[in-house]
Design an enzyme around this catalytic site. Structure first.
Site, PDB file in Angstrom:
ATOM      1  CE  LYS A  81       1.203  -4.979  -3.111  1.00  0.00           C
ATOM      2  NZ  LYS A  81       1.605  -4.522  -4.510  1.00  0.00           N
ATOM      3  CB  SER A 156       1.074  -0.695  -4.355  1.00  0.00           C
ATOM      4  OG  SER A 156       1.208  -1.913  -5.062  1.00  0.00           O
ATOM      5  CB  SER A 180       3.533  -2.512  -7.124  1.00  0.00           C
ATOM      6  OG  SER A 180       2.701  -1.150  -7.459  1.00  0.00           O
TER       7      SER A 180
HETATM    8  N1  GLN Z   1       2.008   2.764  -8.970  1.00  0.00           N
HETATM    9  C1  GLN Z   1       1.141   2.247  -9.981  1.00  0.00           C
HETATM   10  C2  GLN Z   1      -0.501   2.431  -9.929  1.00  0.00           C
HETATM   11  O1  GLN Z   1      -0.551   3.074  -9.043  1.00  0.00           O
HETATM   12  C3  GLN Z   1       1.354   0.779 -10.065  1.00  0.00           C
HETATM   13  C4  GLN Z   1       0.960  -0.136  -9.026  1.00  0.00           C
HETATM   14  C5  GLN Z   1       1.259  -1.417  -9.055  1.00  0.00           C
HETATM   15  O2  GLN Z   1       2.125  -1.855  -9.760  1.00  0.00           O
HETATM   16  N2  GLN Z   1       0.241  -2.214  -8.412  1.00  0.00           N
HETATM   17  O3  GLN Z   1      -1.123   1.888 -10.486  1.00  0.00           O
END
Ligand code: GLN
EC number: 6.3.5.7
Length: 461
Positions: A81, A156, A180
Site C-alpha cells: 500500500k 482504503s 481498511s
Molecule cells: N473506512 C475507515 C475510514 O475511512 C477506515 C480506514 C482505515 O482503516 N484506514 O476511516
C-alpha cells in the site's frame, strides 16, 4: 506459465527449479501491466527494483541449500500500500500532497519483508491517507473491483486487494485503522488480517490515527497470512506500542454477537455465514451480546479525525510535500472535524465522551471473551457497492460499522471468503479474537479453508 496461488505452492516450484524468481516476476509484471490500465491497482510499478532483487534471490537459491528455511518469504512477490515508506521508491499516500515524494528510508516491515526474501513489485493505490472505504478518495483515481469493474474494491487498501485478487502479485501489505484491510479483502474474495494493536511495528508507515493504526496484509490463504505475520511481527525498538505475548490456544467456543446480524445487514450475507458454521468441526457456537456496538461509528468518527488532525499537521509544505492546498476534500473534512472536537469548550462534549464510550466497547469484548474464544461476524453490511454510489460521507462511514469496533478495542480480526452473492460478488466473514490471539484466527482460518474452496475462485479477467 501461471504459478500456483499459494506461497508454499510457488516455493515448491522454485525448489524444483520449474522456473526462477525472474521468470516468476515476469509473470506478475505481465499481469500488472496488462490489467493496471483498467483496474488502477498500482500507483507505481518498480520493475527495475524487482529484477535487481530476483538476481540476488536466484543466486541464493542456486548456492544455499537452506535458502527456503533461512528466507521464509523466498520468492514471495508482494505489493505495498502506498503508505509504506520505501527507500528510493515514490510513496504518495494516495495524495497529491506527496505525489513526487521519494523517501530516504524504508520502515521496519518493509525491511523485514525484504530480508526474508520477498520481492516488491509496486506500490498500490489507496484512499488518500487511508481515509475511506471504497478507494474513491484516491487522488490517482479509483481502483476497480476485478469481480465487477463497475464496483469498488473496498478501501482504503483498495489497490492492495485488487493486485492480489487479479494475480498481479501473491500478497499485499496494507494498513487497517477501522477496516481498511478486512473490508477490501471481503469485497475481493481474499483473506485480510488486521493484527492486534501493538503486534506489528508501524515505523515508516504514514500515520493516520495512531491509537488505531495497524499494519497487516491481504492474501488468498490463511496459511499465507500466518507465514507473513510471523515475519513482520515483534519489537523493533522504534514503535513503543509493540508487545509480544501470544496465546497458543485453540478455539472451542465461538460467539455470535447478535448486534452484528441486525438491521441493515444483507440477508444473503447472514445466510452464507450460517452455512459456513458447519464447515469447522469441533467448535460450538454461542450467542453473545456486545451492547455498545451501535456506538462504534460515532465514537470512531470522533477519535479518528482528532488523531488525523494531529498527524496531518506535519504535512505543512515546508520540509517536503506540496502545499496544504493539495489536500483533498476528505482529508480537509477530517482535519476540520478533528480540530473542532479537540478544541477548548468542545473537548469534553466530544473527544472525552468518545473516549469513555470506547472503554465501554472494550468492556463488551472483554466480557464476551470470558465466555468464548473468538467471535464470528459479517465483515460488511453489503457486498461491494457501485462506484459513485455512496456520495454522502456518512453513508460511506457506515460501511465500517462491523469493522470499527474491533479497531477501537485493538483486537486482531481476520476476514475470510465465505461465498458469493446472487450477483456473483464475493462475501466475507470476520473472525475477531482477544488481543494477541492471532494463532487462534490462523487455526480457524486454515481449518475452514481446508473444508471449502471459495478462496480458490478467481475473477474472470
Ligand atoms: N473506512 C475507515 C475510514 O475511512 C477506515 C480506514 C482505515 O482503516 N484506514 O476511516
Amino acid at each position: 506459465m501461471r504459478p500456483p496461488l499459494s506461497i508454499k505452492g510457488v516455493q515448491g516450484d522454485l525448489k524444483e527449479k520449474k522456473y526462477n524468481c525472474t521468470e516468476l516476476v515476469n509473470f506478475y509484471l505481465g499481469q500488472a501491466k496488462k490489467l493496471n490500465p483498467t483496474l488502477n491497482a498500482f500507483t507505481t510499478i518498480c520493475e527495475d527494483f524487482a529484477f535487481e532483487k530476483t538476481k540476488i534471490l536466484n543466486e541464493i537459491i542456486q548456492t544455499n541449500p537452506k535458502a527456503f528455511e533461512e528466507f521464509p518469504l523466498m520468492g514471495v512477490v508482494l505489493s505495498l500500500k502506498d503508505l509504506f515508506s520505501t527507500k528510493g521508491i515514490r510513496t504518495t499516500a494516495g495524495s497529491e500532497v506527496l505525489s513526487d515524494y521519494i523517501p530516504p528510508f524504508s520502515g521496519t516491515v518493509v525491511n523485514k519483508l525484504e530480508e526474508a526474501g520477498a520481492i516488491i513489485i509496486g506500490k498500490t493505490n489507496c484512499d488518500a491517507w487511508g481515509h475511506g472505504a471504497s478507494g474513491e478518495n484516491s487522488d490517482f483515481g479509483p481502483a476497480k473491483n476485478p469481480w465487477d469493474t463497475s464496483r469498488v474494491p473496498g478501501g482504503s487498501s483498495s489497490g492492495s486487494a485488487v493486485s492480489v485478487s487479479a494475480q498481479m502479485c501473491m500478497a499485499s501489505m496494507g494498513t487497517d485503522t477501522g477496516g481498511s484491510i478486512r473490508q477490501p479483502a471481503g469485497f475481493c474474495n481474499l483473506v485480510g488480517l488486521k493484527p492486534t494493536y501493538g503486534a506489528v511495528s508501524r515505523y515508516g508507515v504514514i500515520a493516520m490515527a495512531s491509537s488505531l493504526d495497524t499494519v497487516g496484509h491481504l492474501t488468498r490463504f490463511a496459511e499465507d497470512s500466518e507465514i507473513i505475520f510471523n515475519v513482520i511481527k515483534g519489537k523493533d525498538g522504534k514503535d513503543g506500542t509493540i508487545k509480544d505475548q501470544y496465546k497458543e490456544n485453540k478455539a472451542l467456543n465461538i460467539g455470535i454477537p447478535k448486534e452484528y446480524y441486525g438491521l441493515g445487514i444483507d440477508r444473503e450475507i447472514v445466510e452464507l455465514i450460517n452455512a459456513a458454521k458447519s464447515k469447522v468441526k469441533g467448535v460450538k457456537f454461542v450467542e453473545v451480546s456486545l451492547p455498545h456496538t451501535r456506538y462504534a461509528i460515532p465514537t470512531y468518527y470522533i477519535i479518528q479525525p482528532a488523531e488525523v488532525s494531529s498527524n496531518l499537521a506535519r504535512y505543512d509544505g515546508v520540509r517536503y510535500g506540496k502545499s496544504r492546498k493539495a489536500f483533498g476534500d476528505e482529508a480537509v473534512r477530517r482535519i476540520m472535524l478533528g480540530t473542532y472536537v479537540l478544541s477548548g469548550g468542545y473537548y469534553d462534549a466530544y473527544y472525552l465522551k468518545a473516549m469513555k464510550i470506547r472503554s465501554k466497547i472494550i468492556n463488551d469484548f472483554d466480557r464476551a471473551f470470558e465466555k468464548v474464544d473468538a467471535l464470528l461476524t459479517p465483515v460488511s453490511p453489503t457486498p461491494a457497492f457501485k462506484l459513485g454510489e455512496k456520495n454522502e460521507p456518512l453513508e460511506m462511514y457506515m460501511a465500517d460499522a462491523l469493522t470499527a469496533p474491533a479497531s477501537l478495542a485493538g483486537l486482531p480480526a481476520m476476514s475470510l471468503p465465505v461465498g458469493f452473492s446472487g450477483k456473483g460478488l464475493p462475501v466475507g466473514m470476520q473472525l475477531i479474537g482477544p488481543r494477541f490471539s492471532e494463532n487462534v484466527l490462523f487455526d480457524l482460518g486454515k481449518r475452514y479453508q481446508e473444508a471449502t474452496d471459495w478462496h480458490l475462485q478467481t475473477p474472470n479477467l
